[in-house]
Design an enzyme around this catalytic site. Sequence first.
Site, PDB file in Angstrom:
ATOM      1  CB  SER A 123      24.807  -1.925 -19.812  1.00 50.36           C
ATOM      2  OG  SER A 123      26.012  -1.531 -20.408  1.00 50.36           O
ATOM      3  CE1 TYR A 147      27.233  -2.588 -15.205  1.00 49.96           C
ATOM      4  CE2 TYR A 147      27.765  -2.332 -17.540  1.00 49.96           C
ATOM      5  CZ  TYR A 147      27.060  -1.932 -16.419  1.00 49.96           C
ATOM      6  OH  TYR A 147      26.191  -0.874 -16.502  1.00 49.96           O
ATOM      7  CE  LYS A 151      23.623  -3.382 -15.585  1.00 50.30           C
ATOM      8  NZ  LYS A 151      22.681  -2.878 -14.590  1.00 50.30           N
TER       9      LYS A 151
HETATM   10  N1  NAD Z   1      25.343   5.691 -16.152  1.00 46.02           N
HETATM   11  C1  NAD Z   1      25.583   5.025 -17.272  1.00 46.02           C
HETATM   12  O1  NAD Z   1      26.283   5.506 -18.173  1.00 46.02           O
HETATM   13  C2  NAD Z   1      24.955   3.657 -17.481  1.00 46.02           C
HETATM   14  C3  NAD Z   1      25.110   3.032 -18.732  1.00 46.02           C
HETATM   15  C4  NAD Z   1      24.541   1.764 -18.909  1.00 46.02           C
HETATM   16  C5  NAD Z   1      23.837   1.162 -17.886  1.00 46.02           C
HETATM   17  N2  NAD Z   1      23.717   1.801 -16.686  1.00 46.02           N
HETATM   18  C6  NAD Z   1      22.992   1.120 -15.609  1.00 46.02           C
HETATM   19  O2  NAD Z   1      22.037   2.005 -15.060  1.00 46.02           O
HETATM   20  C7  NAD Z   1      21.942   1.793 -13.652  1.00 46.02           C
HETATM   21  C8  NAD Z   1      22.160   3.120 -12.915  1.00 46.02           C
HETATM   22  O3  NAD Z   1      23.445   3.626 -13.291  1.00 46.02           O
HETATM   23  P1  NAD Z   1      24.121   4.808 -12.469  1.00 46.02           P
HETATM   24  O4  NAD Z   1      25.066   5.473 -13.401  1.00 46.02           O
HETATM   25  O5  NAD Z   1      23.108   5.610 -11.780  1.00 46.02           O
HETATM   26  O6  NAD Z   1      24.978   3.979 -11.411  1.00 46.02           O
HETATM   27  P2  NAD Z   1      25.484   4.441  -9.966  1.00 46.02           P
HETATM   28  O7  NAD Z   1      26.723   3.668  -9.672  1.00 46.02           O
HETATM   29  O8  NAD Z   1      25.573   5.935  -9.884  1.00 46.02           O
HETATM   30  O9  NAD Z   1      24.304   3.965  -9.015  1.00 46.02           O
HETATM   31  C9  NAD Z   1      24.149   2.636  -8.659  1.00 46.02           C
HETATM   32  C10 NAD Z   1      23.625   2.628  -7.232  1.00 46.02           C
HETATM   33  O10 NAD Z   1      23.432   1.255  -6.830  1.00 46.02           O
HETATM   34  C11 NAD Z   1      23.711   1.221  -5.439  1.00 46.02           C
HETATM   35  N3  NAD Z   1      23.989  -0.155  -5.004  1.00 46.02           N
HETATM   36  C12 NAD Z   1      25.056  -0.912  -5.333  1.00 46.02           C
HETATM   37  N4  NAD Z   1      24.995  -2.087  -4.680  1.00 46.02           N
HETATM   38  C13 NAD Z   1      23.853  -2.071  -3.936  1.00 46.02           C
HETATM   39  C14 NAD Z   1      23.250  -2.995  -3.053  1.00 46.02           C
HETATM   40  N5  NAD Z   1      23.808  -4.195  -2.772  1.00 46.02           N
HETATM   41  N6  NAD Z   1      22.096  -2.657  -2.457  1.00 46.02           N
HETATM   42  C15 NAD Z   1      21.537  -1.434  -2.688  1.00 46.02           C
HETATM   43  N7  NAD Z   1      22.061  -0.520  -3.531  1.00 46.02           N
HETATM   44  C16 NAD Z   1      23.221  -0.841  -4.137  1.00 46.02           C
HETATM   45  C17 NAD Z   1      24.917   2.132  -5.261  1.00 46.02           C
HETATM   46  O11 NAD Z   1      25.057   2.560  -3.914  1.00 46.02           O
HETATM   47  C18 NAD Z   1      24.600   3.268  -6.233  1.00 46.02           C
HETATM   48  O12 NAD Z   1      23.987   4.359  -5.576  1.00 46.02           O
HETATM   49  C19 NAD Z   1      22.975   0.738 -13.281  1.00 46.02           C
HETATM   50  O13 NAD Z   1      22.323  -0.520 -13.167  1.00 46.02           O
HETATM   51  C20 NAD Z   1      23.915   0.742 -14.457  1.00 46.02           C
HETATM   52  O14 NAD Z   1      24.512  -0.522 -14.642  1.00 46.02           O
HETATM   53  C21 NAD Z   1      24.262   3.040 -16.461  1.00 46.02           C
END
Ligand code: NAD
Length: 314
Positions: A123, A147, A151
Site C-alpha cells: 500500500s 497498517y 505492509k
Molecule cells: N482496496 C484498496 O484501496 C487497497 C489499497 C492499498 C492496499 N490494499 C491492499 O490490498 C489487499 C486487498 O484489499 P481489499 O480492499 O480487497 O481488502 P478487503 O478488506 O476487502 O479484503 C481483505 C480480506 O482479508 C480477509 N482476512 C482478514 N483477516 C484474515 C485472516 N486472518 N485469515 C483469512 N482472511 C482474512 C477478510 O475477510 C477480507 O475478505 C489488502 O491487503 C489491502 O491492504 C487495498
Amino acid sequence: MSNTVLITGAAGFLGSLLSETLATFNVRLILADIVEPKSPKSSDAVTVKVDLTARESIDNLFKTQFGVPDTIYCLHGIMSRGAEENFDFGLQVNFDSIRLMLQAARDFGTQSATLIKFIFASSLAVYGGPLPHTVTSDTIATPEGAYGLGKLASELFVNEFSRRGFVDGRILRLPTIAVRHGAPAAATSAFISGIIREPLKGIESLCPIGDSLDSPRARARALARQFPLHSRVVCLPGFTATVRDELDALEKVGGKPALDLVRFKDDPVSRRLVSSWPSRFDNTYALSLGFVVDEGGMEPIVRRFREDIEAGRA
Ligand SMILES: NC(=O)c1ccc[n+]([C@@H]2O[C@H](COP(=O)([O-])OP(=O)(O)OC[C@H]3O[C@@H](n4cnc5c(N)ncnc54)[C@H](O)[C@@H]3O)[C@@H](O)[C@H]2O)c1
C-alpha cells in the site's frame, strides 16, 4: 495442465474482482478467506474458509485436489483503521500471517520444479513523514501507522525470501482504490469510496478528508497482468484527485440530491493518517511495464459505479 492460482483474502473487494477476472482465463483457483469466498461462475475453483494466522490451516491450502499452486496473490489483511486501533491484532494479520504464508510457499514451492510466484498487495501507506512533492522509486518508505508498518515489514520478507530463492516475489504498492463495492472497509480511506457510493444509493455519508484515488476496473486488470520486473516493488499507477474533484463528479452524475447527502465531520485519527500518505506518484516505471491508468478523472469512474448499482453489481 492449467496454472493453479491461490488467492488469499478472496472474499474481499479486490480478491472477488481478481477471482472473477482470473476465472476468464484457463486457471484453477484456490480461494481462501476467513469469510467463505464466493466461487466465480464458470470457473474451476475450490473455496476454503480459513484463518490465515495459523500455520496448520495455511498448509491445507497447498494440499487441495489442485496440489501446490504456481502463483499466490496474497491479498488478505486488516485495513488501516482496524490495524491502527488494534495494534497487536493488526500486526498478527498484516505481518505474522504473511510471514507464515511465505514460509509455507517456501516449504511447498521448493519441492516443486519451479518457484511459487508470490504477489503481495502492499500500500501507499508504507510512506510517511516528510515526503517530496512526487513520490518516485527513490523515495524511502517510513510509515506513520500500524497498517503501513505491517505492509513494509512484509515487503522486506518478500524481498529477502526472493533474494534467497525461496519464492519469486512481486510487491504491488496499491493506491487507494475507488469506488469500492459493498460495505465500507475498516480503512481510514474508506470515505473516498463512501462519499460516492452511499449518496448514489440515497444514503448519507460522512467525509473527514482525503485525496488519492484509482479505479477498481483498472486495478483488477493490473493485478491479473503477467509482467517482467527488474525490481520486486512497483507502485501501481493511479491519478490524484481531491475530495472536491470527487464531489464535483458526484454532483455531475447524481445531481444535487446526491451531493447534499455528503456531510463533513473532522476526525483527527483519519486526518493524521490520511495526511501522512503521499498523493502524487511518478508512474513512469509502472507504465513502462505495461500497467495502465484510467483516463478522464473521477467522472467516468462515478458513472461506471452508478451503472454497476443500476445493474445490481454494487
Ligand atoms: N482496496 C484498496 O484501496 C487497497 C489499497 C492499498 C492496499 N490494499 C491492499 O490490498 C489487499 C486487498 O484489499 P481489499 O480492499 O480487497 O481488502 P478487503 O478488506 O476487502 O479484503 C481483505 C480480506 O482479508 C480477509 N482476512 C482478514 N483477516 C484474515 C485472516 N486472518 N485469515 C483469512 N482472511 C482474512 C477478510 O475477510 C477480507 O475478505 C489488502 O491487503 C489491502 O491492504 C487495498
